[in-house]
Scaffold this active site. Structure first.
Site, PDB file in Angstrom:
ATOM      1  N   ILE A 229       3.924  11.725 -10.199  1.00  0.00           N
ATOM      2  CA  ILE A 229       3.208  10.578 -10.495  1.00  0.00           C
ATOM      3  C   ILE A 229       2.865   9.739 -10.636  1.00  0.00           C
ATOM      4  O   ILE A 229       1.858   9.079 -11.667  1.00  0.00           O
ATOM      5  CB  ILE A 229       2.463  11.795 -10.926  1.00  0.00           C
ATOM      6  N   ARG A 231       5.653   6.745 -10.595  1.00  0.00           N
ATOM      7  CA  ARG A 231       5.136   5.121  -9.514  1.00  0.00           C
ATOM      8  C   ARG A 231       6.530   5.238  -8.142  1.00  0.00           C
ATOM      9  O   ARG A 231       7.556   5.852  -8.613  1.00  0.00           O
ATOM     10  CB  ARG A 231       5.989   3.755 -10.362  1.00  0.00           C
ATOM     11  N   GLU A 260       3.043   2.740  -0.521  1.00  0.00           N
ATOM     12  CA  GLU A 260       2.129   3.301  -0.015  1.00  0.00           C
ATOM     13  C   GLU A 260       0.871   1.528  -0.455  1.00  0.00           C
ATOM     14  O   GLU A 260       1.716   0.123  -1.127  1.00  0.00           O
ATOM     15  CB  GLU A 260       1.701   3.498  -0.953  1.00  0.00           C
ATOM     16  N   HIS A 278      -2.590   8.821  -4.282  1.00  0.00           N
ATOM     17  CA  HIS A 278      -1.982   8.116  -5.538  1.00  0.00           C
ATOM     18  C   HIS A 278      -3.755   8.219  -5.801  1.00  0.00           C
ATOM     19  O   HIS A 278      -4.113   7.570  -6.448  1.00  0.00           O
ATOM     20  CB  HIS A 278      -1.755   6.872  -5.667  1.00  0.00           C
TER      21      HIS A 278
END
Length: 317
Positions: A229, A231, A260, A278
């Site tokens: 959770i 990067r 992402e 995210h």
């Protein structure tokens, strides 16, 4: 008189109203509108609200002669050129602490779902497979959780995991005095060798690039689960995919990943991977708190006071 605010991140209408009440909002949440806004309003923009992923560059900072304050909506600010802003005397702040509980909740949700194989069990049920034909999956009691990055969010994850009966270890640059019974490890590799599961909660950046690599995954072992959770850059995607495919670890649950917002193609088809887009820090309460935090920082600037969540070393007014 309302300041001109360049808004670079999408915000729900109910939260945007908080900004509209205070500022002239110039919304630019895609590259084309961003370039157009900078070209059209460079002479009037005083405030910028972005986030760590979207960022704000030195070139863009230089293009705004009246910029006074640059803010990251959440805690992350890896793509903001803080040095360039500070060199110009621009105040820089983030939303530290505004979504810590939300992120910690999401991390534990991902860990629970991965260890208990909830997606796999749901898929089996839909395929007509009853529990007697399924493997048994462990509960959390006594399981050892290694947290890479025991900051504010890491501590909240540790407390939630401890409530489930997990034993906590962690790796930081240095030990914390307030870590309680959590065991300190001086490297991610040593932590992985001790842990049953790993949660990555460290800041991004060059210092943590691929901190979870093939060696760490091998040390974690075939029963281990990885949750990220932090990067996407913190986990080596190719190494993770290879470990999962070979059965060298049991599962992974990621809210962030390299490249992402494109889904990680090496992972999307693996049955023992959980992916979320995210959103660990996103909830109505958390987003409202980030907007309120930004407004509080602007109000402090207006009064000539220190910013509540100024980044370390940020310039004064």
């Amino acid at each position: 008189m309302k300041e001109h605010l360049l808004l670079l991140v999408p915000i729900a209408a109910e939260h945007k109203q908080l900004l509209l009440a205070q500022f002239h909002v110039i919304e630019a949440i895609d590259p084309a509108s961003r370039a157009a806004a900078l070209a059209a309003h460079a002479g009037s923009i005083e405030l910028v609200l972005t986030n760590g992923s979207v960022g704000f560059t030195a070139t863009e900072i230089a293009a705004l002669p009246h910029l006074k304050l640059l803010a990251a909506q959440g805690a992350g600010y890896e793509n903001l050129d803080v040095a360039a802003a500070q060199a110009r005397g621009v105040l820089v702040c983030n939303g530290a602490g505004t979504n810590d509980d939300c992120v910690a909740d999401h991390a534990l949700t991902l860990l629970l779902a991965s260890v208990r194989a909830l997606p796999q069990q749901g898929a089996a049920l839909r395929a007509g497979v009853w529990r007697d034909a399924l493997p048994l999956y462990p509960d959390f009691g006594g399981r050892r959780l290694g947290i890479i990055g025991l900051g504010a969010i890491g501590l909240k994850i540790a407390r939630r995991a401890a409530a489930f009966g997990m034993v906590i270890g962690y790796h930081n640059r240095r030990p914390r005095d307030d870590a309680g019974d959590a065991a300190y490890f001086d490297s991610a590799l040593a932590l992985a060798g001790w842990a049953d599961d790993l949660v990555v909660a460290t800041p991004g950046g060059a210092g943590t690039q691929h901190i979870v690599d093939a060696t760490v995954l091998a040390a974690l072992g075939e029963g281990g689960h990885v949750v990220n959770i932090a990067r996407g850059s913190c986990v080596d995607t190719a190494a993770l995919a290879a470990a999962l495919q070979a059965g060298r670890i049991a599962g992974a649950a990621l809210d962030v990943y390299e490249g992402e917002p494109r889904p990680p193609q090496a992972l999307v088809d693996l049955p023992n991977v959980i992916l979320t887009p995210h959103v660990a820090g996103w909830s109505p309460q958390a987003i409202r708190a980030t907007v309120a935090c930004f407004i509080a920082n602007v109000e402090a600037w207006r009064r000539g006071e220190p910013l509540p969540t100024a980044l370390s070393g940020a310039a004064s007014r």
